[in-house]
Enzyme design. Structure first.
Site, PDB file in Angstrom:
ATOM      1  NE  ARG A 247      34.255  48.162  42.759  1.00  0.00           N
ATOM      2  CZ  ARG A 247      33.404  48.722  41.920  1.00  0.00           C
ATOM      3  NH1 ARG A 247      33.825  49.211  40.784  1.00  0.00           N
ATOM      4  NH2 ARG A 247      32.119  48.787  42.197  1.00  0.00           N
TER       5      ARG A 247
ATOM      6  CD  GLU B 186      40.325  41.499  28.295  1.00  0.00           C
ATOM      7  OE1 GLU B 186      40.423  40.860  27.214  1.00  0.00           O
ATOM      8  OE2 GLU B 186      39.382  42.269  28.534  1.00  0.00           O
TER       9      GLU B 186
ATOM     10  CG  PHE C 227      37.373  39.807  31.389  1.00  0.00           C
ATOM     11  CD1 PHE C 227      36.529  38.886  30.763  1.00  0.00           C
ATOM     12  CD2 PHE C 227      36.844  41.016  31.789  1.00  0.00           C
ATOM     13  CE1 PHE C 227      35.196  39.181  30.548  1.00  0.00           C
ATOM     14  CE2 PHE C 227      35.503  41.321  31.581  1.00  0.00           C
ATOM     15  CZ  PHE C 227      34.677  40.406  30.966  1.00  0.00           C
TER      16      PHE C 227
ATOM     17  CG  HIS D 154      33.771  43.692  38.849  1.00  0.00           C
ATOM     18  ND1 HIS D 154      34.555  44.758  39.258  1.00  0.00           N
ATOM     19  CD2 HIS D 154      32.601  44.236  38.448  1.00  0.00           C
ATOM     20  CE1 HIS D 154      33.880  45.891  39.095  1.00  0.00           C
ATOM     21  NE2 HIS D 154      32.696  45.612  38.619  1.00  0.00           N
TER      22      HIS D 154
ATOM     23  CG  ASP E 136      27.210  43.343  34.560  1.00  0.00           C
ATOM     24  OD1 ASP E 136      26.206  43.919  34.099  1.00  0.00           O
ATOM     25  OD2 ASP E 136      28.312  43.892  34.707  1.00  0.00           O
TER      26      ASP E 136
ATOM     27  NE  ARG F  56      28.698  46.244  40.410  1.00  0.00           N
ATOM     28  CZ  ARG F  56      27.554  46.248  41.066  1.00  0.00           C
ATOM     29  NH1 ARG F  56      27.235  45.256  41.860  1.00  0.00           N
ATOM     30  NH2 ARG F  56      26.699  47.247  40.948  1.00  0.00           N
TER      31      ARG F  56
END
Lengths: 274, 312
Positions: free
Chosen positions: B6, B54, B79, B105, B113, B163
């Site tokens: 990222r 989203e 998402f 992610h 998470d 991530r």
């Protein structure tokens, strides 16, 4: 204000468009007459008076845009586009047929003049927000109109988009809410009441006016783009009659998504002859 | 050496933004995590934070793309690919709009998470949508390179990032060819086809196998759709046995894509190393990779098994 003679012209266009819509759906054997007939005056007003468009150049970058978020009213849009010269009227009779440019729901890649792919409710307004944002970024002068159904306001995405348009201060966006009061399974108030509309849209930061959605004068005055650049998006709640213009369809929920057979089609076309 | 994909994405995006004024970026309240905040800092007028919404974000992206912009849209993979799945299908993929969904992610290495934020289905979901290009870069180098490759693809793109920092596979981008399997190691006993962070694990597995006298070819498959079928078939023909490795469900991702191709064109024994038909859970990324069998050892074991099958 509409000029002298304009009213008659628009009324005549609406009558012709209604006849097209019924014949198209009748020939296709399926489609959505109720919600197509309720928004005829809205679309005729936009395409024949308000919007800056070039039917001979559908991709003209400065054109005003109409996003048909309630995509099942495609027959009404197609009929208006054909009458406005985007494609031949004869092509209307290919609606919903294999290989036709006129899909059951709007397809921007197939039909000249169609701006987005809709049909899955709740998605068109977000796209209209994106277009209005792009216009502002480019300093372009076009205005974005988006036709939303009242039952469609049960979709959460509509309210995400309503929130975003106010947040981004999109004064170049106008929503027309086709408030005909009915959805597939019954009156919107019974199925899942999305009202009250003016209060809700105003609470989200929009300017709101209510009009008779079959009155050309009121529609014209409310749909004209703002004279000075505005930073507030606008919703025109158009009170309409589902199935408008056909006696046996008006305010009847069963005509949401059903084609008239030959005999009923004949009756409907007769009613619209005068 | 490890590097965050990222971070590489964000740097490449800023670079791209300088060259291409039509590039705009959208995020849904995760711009710090996805790193698009760096683009926002560089080009505040071309960045839209759409909030925690989203579905609307993907719709706005469609409208921007229909008006000549090239939106890069970022949020977490779960998402992007599923919360807004139908928006991607209807508003973006159906009209072939140039929207680039770059989801961070992906996979289970999201870690602590847990299952709600771990995405093991995205490649399968996105691969099933017509017109969609699906990309999972192997490392940060390829991620940065891919940003410049995908910008002009004439349709929508889904690109998945992770991530945690990912082992660097490519010192530079000179070996990369868009859409092609990158052959990282020659071998003729078995071919290990990896995607994303599993590419480096395939290389580790090939070292384990070498110690046992097995010569494994290793290929990196970063574009899952359209799949480089010619290379996949050629490698299957040369090696006669295939192992796929992905940080994704064994349903729908690289393993499925390779099996679909080989079943029709050149059937050989295949083992799919990936996450079984289960949800993830909380834990450290390395613990999770071990728990779900995404290790070099598991790949090597699978390789030995397919070699036995081709010999029997």
């Amino acid at each position: 204000m509409l000029k002298d003679g304009q009213l008659q012209f628009l009324q005549e266009k609406a009558r012709v468009v209604r006849r097209h819509v019924l014949r198209m759906i009748g020939l296709a054997g399926s489609g959505h007459p109720g919600g197509s007939l309720s928004c005829v005056e809205v679309l005729v007003t936009l395409y024949f008076t308000v919007m800056r468009i070039r039917p001979e150049d559908p991709g003209w970058p400065e054109r005003d845009r109409l996003v048909l978020s309630k995509g099942h009213a495609a027959p009404a849009l197609y009929a208006v586009l054909a009458e406005r010269g985007y494609f031949p009227v004869e092509e209307l009779w290919t609606l919903r047929k294999l290989g036709s440019r006129l899909q059951g729901h709007p397809d921007m890649r197939k039909t000249p003049g169609v701006e987005v792919c809709t049909g899955s409710l709740g998605q068109g307004l977000s796209q209209a927000v994106g277009m209005a944002l792009a216009g502002r970024m480019d300093g372009a002068d076009f205005h974005v109109y988006c036709l939303v159904g009242d039952g469609e306001c049960e979709e959460g995405q509509i309210w995400e988009a309503v929130m975003a348009a106010a947040h981004y201060r999109l004064g170049n966006l106008t929503v027309i809410l086709d408030h005909n009061g009915l959805q597939i399974d019954g009156p919107i108030r019974q199925v899942l009441c999305p009202e009250p509309f003016p209060e809700k849209w105003r609470a989200f930061g929009w300017e709101c006016v209510e009009v008779d959605g079959h009155d050309f004068g009121q529609l014209y005055d409310s749909l004209l783009r703002p004279e000075r650049p505005s930073s507030v998006p606008r919703v025109v709640v158009a009170h309409t009659v589902k199935g408008k213009g056909v006696s046996y369809m008006e305010n009847r929920v069963e005509w949401h998504g059903k084609a008239p057979g030959p005999e009923l089609l004949r009756i409907a076309l007769e009613e619209l002859e005068r | 050496m490890k590097r965050h994909t990222r971070d590489a994405y964000a740097e490449a995006l800023v670079e791209l933004g300088r060259k291409r004024p039509e590039v705009v970026v959208l995020d849904a309240d995760l711009s710090v995590s996805t790193r698009t905040a760096r683009f926002a800092e560089a080009f505040p007028d071309r960045f839209f934070n759409c909030g925690i919404a989203e579905q609307n974000m993907l719709g706005i992206a469609a409208g921007l793309a229909a008006s000549g912009k090239i939106p890069f849209v970022s949020t977490f993979a779960v998402f992007a690919s599923m919360r807004a799945c139908e928006q991607i299908r209807q508003s973006i993929a159906y009209p072939r709009l140039k929207v680039r969904v770059v989801a961070s992610h992906g996979g289970i290495t999201v870690g602590a998470d847990g299952a709600s934020h771990q995405c093991t289905e995205d490649a399968g979901v996105m691969r099933a949508i017509p017109n969609m290009t699906v990309v999972i870069p192997a490392d940060a180098t390829e991620t940065a390179w891919a940003v410049h490759q995908i910008v002009d693809i004439p349709g929508p793109v889904y690109m998945r990032l992770g991530r945690p920092a990912a082992p660097v596979v490519y010192p530079d981008a000179s070996r990369l060819r868009w859409g092609k399997v990158t052959l990282l190691r020659e071998g003729s006993d078995v071919v290990l086809l990896g995607t994303g962070i599993m590419v480096s694990r395939c290389l580790e597995a090939s070292a384990i196998l070498e110690a046992e006298g097995v010569e494994a070819a290793v290929g990196a498959v970063s574009v899952l759709k359209p799949l480089d079928e010619e290379s996949v078939v050629a490698l299957a023909r040369r090696c006669g046995a295939v192992v796929t490795a992905e940080e994704h469900s064994v349903i729908g991702g690289l393993g499925s894509a390779v099996c679909e191709c080989l079943a029709e064109r050149y059937p050989v024994p295949v083992r799919r190393v990936g996450i079984g038909d289960v949800f993830g859970q909380s834990g450290e990324p390395d613990q999770l990779l071990a728990h779900y069998g995404l290790t070099p050892e598991a790949i090597a074991e699978a390789a030995l098994e397919v070699i036995r099958r081709k010999q029997s």
